[in-house]
Motif scaffolding. Structure first.
Motif, PDB file in Angstrom:
ATOM      1  N   PHE A 247      -5.972  -4.371  -4.870  1.00 41.22           N
ATOM      2  CA  PHE A 247      -6.390  -3.044  -4.428  1.00 41.22           C
ATOM      3  C   PHE A 247      -6.325  -2.025  -5.559  1.00 41.22           C
ATOM      4  O   PHE A 247      -5.698  -2.261  -6.602  1.00 41.22           O
TER       5      PHE A 247
ATOM      6  N   GLU B  25     -10.054  -2.472  -1.631  1.00 43.16           N
ATOM      7  CA  GLU B  25      -9.276  -3.689  -1.394  1.00 43.16           C
ATOM      8  C   GLU B  25     -10.190  -4.900  -1.484  1.00 43.16           C
ATOM      9  O   GLU B  25     -11.284  -4.913  -0.890  1.00 43.16           O
TER      10      GLU B  25
ATOM     11  N   HIS C  28       0.824  -1.205   0.000  1.00 38.45           N
ATOM     12  CA  HIS C  28       0.000   0.000   0.000  1.00 38.45           C
ATOM     13  C   HIS C  28       0.863   1.263   0.000  1.00 38.45           C
ATOM     14  O   HIS C  28       0.602   2.211  -0.752  1.00 38.45           O
TER      15      HIS C  28
END
Length: 565
Positions: free
Chosen positions: A229, A240, A196
């Motif tokens: 994601f 996600e 992320h």
């Protein structure tokens, strides 16, 4: 609005029929939902990672046929673009193959891209088989949007620390509206947060949104957590998919933002995610489920010592396969405590697992007589201790052979590191569930199992008794090892170092720095490092273990056996 279908699926290496059927069925599902693009994952046709099967001509021919089948099926959905990963021949110099992304529409390849950055670190060895693609962008216009493509590792070098090439630059220069990245990214502790953060920075840097589609499932030592994601330049991660399970999701895309398919806002994912124990539990459970299924095992067998390692292994096996498919065997010897049997009985009662008892005292005595008769020397010390472990290992393999159950080995990472295990004894087995968990983590996960169940699964006596191999009178692990809370810090620092999550590395580093301030601490650290080195030969012969951390034993840590260091 561009309509995107995210197909996060569980593929098996070499199962071309199964992989192909899954891809085609989800193409149909995407088309039925009026999606413009269906996105699958890296090497989804053959499964990730095929290793030296890529040198098998029959394997490559099956991959080509599977691709042909998918292209033919795409004619049934003429307006759908399907983005898939497969193997392609290299027409130029270098290695014979490319790791390829293909965009297929109505029976034709409308875009083709070859992975540029081929990882050779840790568990990866893609440069062994593939030639990097050219440093150019691959783009495709769909529904008024210009899409750009990349494959997994291509997105991990935006800070340009590891490779000279940064594929983001070519895509930025091509002025794409959206990057689609297909991936086979195995999970470990902290990997989700790392993904992320990495892609959020890249999206912000290049002012480009990105859809990241990952596979899910266990393949040998590796576990893929899915967790596909979407990320934008201004909002970070905005979507996600599920973790540790297959998922199919529809997304809308317009004005560089992702939405629900009806145009409404998406629910932003939780930035924290799973706790470490829960992540570990789900990683191991999925890893065992797929390993057993892919290798054709319906049942597993575990040696139950009454200790924490075998107790946790049995509990996790029950979660993965069901109590009816888990067999436990207790094998008391002259040195076994009363609790080694009674705690095994209580554990198996709690889990409704079948427990067999197979005492080994008479077998040990028979071996001892035979040894003394043959060699005119009594059986004693370490030889006698290891004999007990090897007899137990033989009994477990007897059961495995006779009834077709997969033997699960029960060693943890602390013991495997320093060789506190017996080759051809408790190292026997086809798979290790907790071999990438340090001893302190075994306790933490055991407590989590009880807490999550809301009742006592692993008996309290097992959680509180001092660790012991019970191969000699009054034996304790601390007779020859530092306490595990100290040992584990040394091992983390030595084996994983900066691959640890930052807070773990800081703790291990601080502990080692304190040790190094005293002569006794220096000797203790040196002794442990020496034990790790001397026992490489054991680890080389041990069963595969399910990877949980960034550096697990096996392909993730390649060390020489014969070396002076």
């Amino acid at each position: 609005m561009l309509k995107l279908a995210v197909a996060q699926l569980n593929y098996m290496v070499g199962d071309f029929a199964g992989n192909c059927a899954a891809i085609i069925s989800h193409m149909q599902k995407a088309a039925a939902a009026s999606a413009d693009v269906a996105v699958f994952s890296e090497l989804c046709i053959c499964g990730y990672y095929p290793g030296d099967l890529l040198e098998d001509s029959a394997f490559l021919a099956k991959a080509e046929q599977a691709l042909a089948n998918i292209m033919q099926a795409s004619r049934d959905y003429p307006s759908l673009v399907s983005v898939i990963g497969t193997v392609r021949s290299n027409k130029g110099q270098g290695k014979a193959l490319h790791n390829a992304l293909l965009a297929i529409r109505n029976g034709e390849i409308v875009a083709e891209y070859y992975k540029q950055l081929l990882p050779t670190y840790g568990i990866f060895d893609e440069r062994r088989h593939f030639e990097p693609g050219k440093e150019v962008a691959s783009t495709l216009d769909v529904a008024g949007h210009k899409l750009g493509f990349m494959v997994c590792e291509d997105g991990w070098n935006d800070e340009e620390h590891d490779y000279q090439v940064n594929p983001f630059n070519a895509l930025t220069a091509a002025k794409v509206d959206l990057i689609i990245s297909i991936n086979a990214s195995p999970s470990d502790i902290g990997k989700r947060q790392q993904r992320h953060a990495m892609f959020a920075r890249a999206a912000a840097h290049h002012q480009l949104p990105l859809l990241y589609v990952n596979q899910v499932g266990g393949q040998d030592q590796l576990v893929f957590d899915g967790a596909s994601f979407a990320v934008t330049s201004d909002h970070g991660v905005t979507f996600e998919a599920a973790r540790f399970e297959e998922d199919f999701q529809l997304l809308g895309f317009a004005d560089k933002q992702f939405t629900a398919i009806d145009g409404t806002a998406l629910l932003k994912p939780d930035s924290i995610g799973l706790s470490v124990p829960e992540f570990t539990r789900r990683q191991i459970v999925l890893g065992l489920q797929d390993y057993a299924r892919r290798c054709g095992f319906k049942q597993v067998v575990v040696g139950s010592s009454g200790g924490i390692d075998s107790a946790l292994t049995i509990a996790l096996a029950v979660q993965a396969l069901g109590a009816e498919n888990v067999i436990a065997i207790t094998m008391p010897s002259a040195y076994s405590s009363t609790g080694s049997v009674s705690d095994s009985v209580k554990l198996c009662d709690n889990l409704q697992v079948k427990l067999y008892t197979h005492p080994i005292l008479s077998l040990v005595e028979q071996y001892a007589r035979g040894f003394e008769d043959a060699f005119a020397s009594p059986l004693r010390g370490l030889t006698q201790e290891n004999l007990q472990a090897r007899i137990r290992g033989t009994i477990l393999m007897e059961y495995s052979n006779a009834f077709g159950a997969l033997l699960l080995t029960t060693g943890n990472k602390s013991e495997i590191s320093v060789g506190y295990c017996t080759l051809y004894g408790d190292t026997n087995g086809g798979l290790g569930l907790i071999g990438d968990l340090y001893k302190t983590e075994v306790y933490a996960l055991s407590q989590h199992v009880n807490s999550a169940a809301g009742r006592e699964i692993i008996p309290q006596d097992v959680l509180t008794k001092p660790p012991s191999a019970e191969l000699a009178p009054d034996q304790l692990d601390t007779d020859s090892l530092p306490p595990y809370d100290e040992l584990d810090e040394m091992l983390k620092w030595h084996i994983e170092g900066k691959r640890l999550p930052a807070h773990e590395f800081a703790k291990a580093q601080a502990f080692v720095e304190q040790l190094q301030k005293t002569e006794a601490g220096q000797k203790s650290l040196s002794r442990i490092i020496g034990m790790v080195a001397r026992n490489e030969y054991k680890r080389r012969q041990a069963p595969p273990i399910i990877r949980v951390r960034a550096r697990a034993f096996g392909s993730g840590r390649q060390m020489p056996i014969a070396a002076k260091y």
